[in-house]
Design a protein around this motif. Structure first.
Motif, mmCIF file in Angstrom:
data_model
loop_
_atom_site.group_PDB
_atom_site.id
_atom_site.type_symbol
_atom_site.label_atom_id
_atom_site.label_comp_id
_atom_site.label_asym_id
_atom_site.label_seq_id
_atom_site.Cartn_x
_atom_site.Cartn_y
_atom_site.Cartn_z
ATOM 1 N N ASN A 113 0.518 -1.159 -0.241
ATOM 2 C CA ASN A 113 -0.381 -0.119 0.254
ATOM 3 C C ASN A 113 0.875 0.694 -0.243
ATOM 4 O O ASN A 113 1.972 1.570 0.034
ATOM 5 C CB ASN A 113 -0.964 -0.101 0.574
ATOM 6 C CG ASN A 113 -0.711 0.819 2.560
ATOM 7 O OD1 ASN A 113 0.221 0.762 2.569
ATOM 8 N ND2 ASN A 113 -0.706 -0.273 3.479
ATOM 9 N N LYS A 115 1.755 4.206 2.387
ATOM 10 C CA LYS A 115 2.743 4.152 3.538
ATOM 11 C C LYS A 115 3.389 3.888 2.761
ATOM 12 O O LYS A 115 4.274 4.113 2.995
ATOM 13 C CB LYS A 115 1.602 4.277 4.973
ATOM 14 C CG LYS A 115 0.768 4.795 4.806
ATOM 15 C CD LYS A 115 0.285 5.007 6.080
ATOM 16 C CE LYS A 115 -0.556 6.595 6.426
ATOM 17 N NZ LYS A 115 -1.468 6.036 7.943
ATOM 18 N N VAL A 116 3.527 1.940 2.621
ATOM 19 C CA VAL A 116 4.820 1.216 2.921
ATOM 20 C C VAL A 116 5.651 1.423 1.464
ATOM 21 O O VAL A 116 6.818 1.718 2.124
ATOM 22 C CB VAL A 116 4.523 -0.285 2.632
ATOM 23 C CG1 VAL A 116 5.348 -1.030 3.073
ATOM 24 C CG2 VAL A 116 3.700 -0.807 4.188
ATOM 25 N N TYR A 119 7.969 4.366 2.164
ATOM 26 C CA TYR A 119 8.909 3.733 3.329
ATOM 27 C C TYR A 119 10.177 3.588 2.843
ATOM 28 O O TYR A 119 11.513 4.117 2.887
ATOM 29 C CB TYR A 119 8.376 3.112 4.719
ATOM 30 C CG TYR A 119 8.902 3.252 5.248
ATOM 31 C CD1 TYR A 119 9.533 3.985 6.569
ATOM 32 C CD2 TYR A 119 10.077 2.007 5.413
ATOM 33 C CE1 TYR A 119 10.880 3.530 7.270
ATOM 34 C CE2 TYR A 119 11.334 1.351 6.448
ATOM 35 C CZ TYR A 119 11.608 2.530 6.533
ATOM 36 O OH TYR A 119 12.369 2.010 7.691
ATOM 37 N N ILE A 120 9.576 2.804 1.601
ATOM 38 C CA ILE A 120 10.378 1.670 1.363
ATOM 39 C C ILE A 120 11.526 2.817 0.328
ATOM 40 O O ILE A 120 12.585 2.904 0.163
ATOM 41 C CB ILE A 120 10.208 1.132 -0.070
ATOM 42 C CG1 ILE A 120 9.266 -0.100 1.444
ATOM 43 C CG2 ILE A 120 11.066 0.060 -0.708
ATOM 44 C CD1 ILE A 120 10.119 -1.218 1.162
ATOM 45 N N LEU B 111 3.935 -7.694 7.711
ATOM 46 C CA LEU B 111 4.931 -6.141 7.226
ATOM 47 C C LEU B 111 6.286 -6.761 7.845
ATOM 48 O O LEU B 111 7.138 -6.435 7.772
ATOM 49 C CB LEU B 111 4.369 -5.247 7.835
ATOM 50 C CG LEU B 111 3.313 -4.211 6.814
ATOM 51 C CD1 LEU B 111 2.129 -3.413 7.627
ATOM 52 C CD2 LEU B 111 3.947 -3.842 5.260
ATOM 53 N N ILE B 120 13.412 -7.623 2.582
ATOM 54 C CA ILE B 120 14.605 -6.474 2.873
ATOM 55 C C ILE B 120 15.525 -6.080 3.331
ATOM 56 O O ILE B 120 16.898 -5.430 2.982
ATOM 57 C CB ILE B 120 13.430 -5.984 4.538
ATOM 58 C CG1 ILE B 120 12.690 -5.613 3.975
ATOM 59 C CG2 ILE B 120 14.342 -4.275 4.590
ATOM 60 C CD1 ILE B 120 12.120 -3.894 3.703
ATOM 61 N N PHE B 130 12.893 -1.529 9.244
ATOM 62 C CA PHE B 130 11.455 -1.469 8.651
ATOM 63 C C PHE B 130 10.477 -2.238 9.529
ATOM 64 O O PHE B 130 9.272 -1.749 9.374
ATOM 65 C CB PHE B 130 12.244 -2.529 7.076
ATOM 66 C CG PHE B 130 10.687 -2.675 6.858
ATOM 67 C CD1 PHE B 130 9.747 -1.087 5.805
ATOM 68 C CD2 PHE B 130 9.862 -3.457 6.669
ATOM 69 C CE1 PHE B 130 8.585 -2.075 4.611
ATOM 70 C CE2 PHE B 130 8.764 -4.431 6.257
ATOM 71 C CZ PHE B 130 8.442 -3.000 5.292
ATOM 72 N N TYR B 133 9.512 0.920 12.127
ATOM 73 C CA TYR B 133 8.498 1.087 11.453
ATOM 74 C C TYR B 133 7.169 0.451 11.507
ATOM 75 O O TYR B 133 6.344 1.737 11.069
ATOM 76 C CB TYR B 133 9.027 1.714 10.183
ATOM 77 C CG TYR B 133 8.509 2.882 8.999
ATOM 78 C CD1 TYR B 133 8.056 3.627 9.379
ATOM 79 C CD2 TYR B 133 7.734 1.591 7.913
ATOM 80 C CE1 TYR B 133 6.764 4.387 8.309
ATOM 81 C CE2 TYR B 133 6.685 2.440 7.240
ATOM 82 C CZ TYR B 133 6.167 3.183 7.232
ATOM 83 O OH TYR B 133 5.758 4.200 6.701
ATOM 84 N N CYS B 134 7.249 -0.300 10.826
ATOM 85 C CA CYS B 134 6.028 -0.907 10.565
ATOM 86 C C CYS B 134 5.174 -1.232 12.313
ATOM 87 O O CYS B 134 3.865 -0.720 12.263
ATOM 88 C CB CYS B 134 5.291 -2.098 10.565
ATOM 89 S SG CYS B 134 6.447 -2.280 8.333
ATOM 90 N N ARG B 137 4.296 2.597 13.464
ATOM 91 C CA ARG B 137 2.681 3.055 13.451
ATOM 92 C C ARG B 137 1.405 1.876 13.611
ATOM 93 O O ARG B 137 0.416 2.245 13.389
ATOM 94 C CB ARG B 137 2.904 2.423 11.336
ATOM 95 C CG ARG B 137 2.191 3.585 10.694
ATOM 96 C CD ARG B 137 2.008 2.857 9.088
ATOM 97 N NE ARG B 137 1.783 1.765 9.143
ATOM 98 C CZ ARG B 137 1.285 0.650 7.977
ATOM 99 N NH1 ARG B 137 2.119 1.864 6.573
ATOM 100 N NH2 ARG B 137 1.141 0.148 7.575
#
Lengths: 179, 179
Positions: A113, A115-116, A119-120, B111, B120, B130, B133-134, B137
């Motif tokens: 989506n 937002k992800v 971020y990436i 995620l 990743i 990462f 962050y997930c 959030r």
């Protein structure tokens, strides 16, 4: 149930909103459409985040309640408006449909989506490669499960159609290898 | 319902398996535990992938059926064994619980699961950043929704407890900013 017309906050490109619109149409529920432009950040405005603390779409106001999260909206509509059902009646078949739904709404959609992917990109990654990796993996899971269980399921087929259309954005940019 | 003892394929560190174990224990369902060591790749072996085409855990064999995907297993157990319910009876409250569940099982867990973090890392990204962050959030989303709806919900609290324990792995490595 309230006789007031439901109100759906939605964005045309949001696949979560799309599945709610599909369900409302499938069940013949008339509603008022309120667009929320995610690209312009309308979901972050205070007036909207007071309604939907997740700052996502969709939001459905129905029966005097405010509902967020698409699958929960579908389950609510199924429980309160069982005509034209989305799910079979047998508990095992219901579980099979929900497992297909979960692949799309848990293993594919959240991973690619906006937002992800933002971020990436912000950390120097390649957002398209990441999206393609997640979609490919998810579609392989779906294929393996559909091969195992060939059942007649309205909801899963609607969602499959939806996710394929959604994936087109990424598929058109490169080859999607499902082998 | 079959009188055979259910069999659960699980990995001790898998949060998806954890929530199924919690539910089975909550409902007092005795089951046989079959470990699947994800770190050793046991889920990729042919004998296991024939049972679970997703090559994930958990898998629950129950009532002569094979179920995968944790939330669908919880919904199945709720429908077939309604004693000690996980969900309230009111459709709106059920939707609220399911929306909290979806934040964890859709917006947090997928995620930062092993496959995504390995991807990743393989592309030069920082998997811990990462994951943090997930999780951050997702926890913010949960907090904002819990503030809005202070309802007495067994399932959501169990899942919250679970995800906090699960997050500890990452939280201990750095500061988690929820402000």
């Amino acid at each position: 149930m309230s006789s007031e017309k439901p109100i759906l906050n939605s964005f045309y490109r949001s696949s979560c909103s799309w599945r709610v619109r599909t369900c409302l149409n499938w069940k013949g529920i008339y509603y008022e459409y309120c667009p929320v432009n995610l690209l312009e950040g309308a979901q972050k405005k205070e007036e909207y985040s007071e309604i939907n603390p997740y700052k996502f779409v969709p939001t459905l106001k129905i029966d005097g309640n405010v509902l967020t999260q698409s699958v929960e909206i579908l389950e609510y509509l199924e429980e309160t408006r069982p005509e034209k059902p989305l799910l079979p009646t047998d508990p095992y078949k219901r579980a099979l449909v929900r497992s297909l739904v979960q692949v799309i709404t848990g293993d594919i959609q959240p991973l690619q989506n906006m937002k992800v992917l933002q971020y990436i990109e912000s950390t120097g990654g390649n957002k398209n490669e990441f999206a393609i990796y997640c979609i490919t993996r998810g579609l392989k899971e779906l294929r393996s499960n559909l091969r195992k269980h060939l059942i007649n399921i309205v909801l899963a087929m609607k969602l499959l159609w939806q996710i394929f259309v959604f994936c087109r954005r990424f598929i058109m940019q490169t080859d999607l290898e499902l082998t």
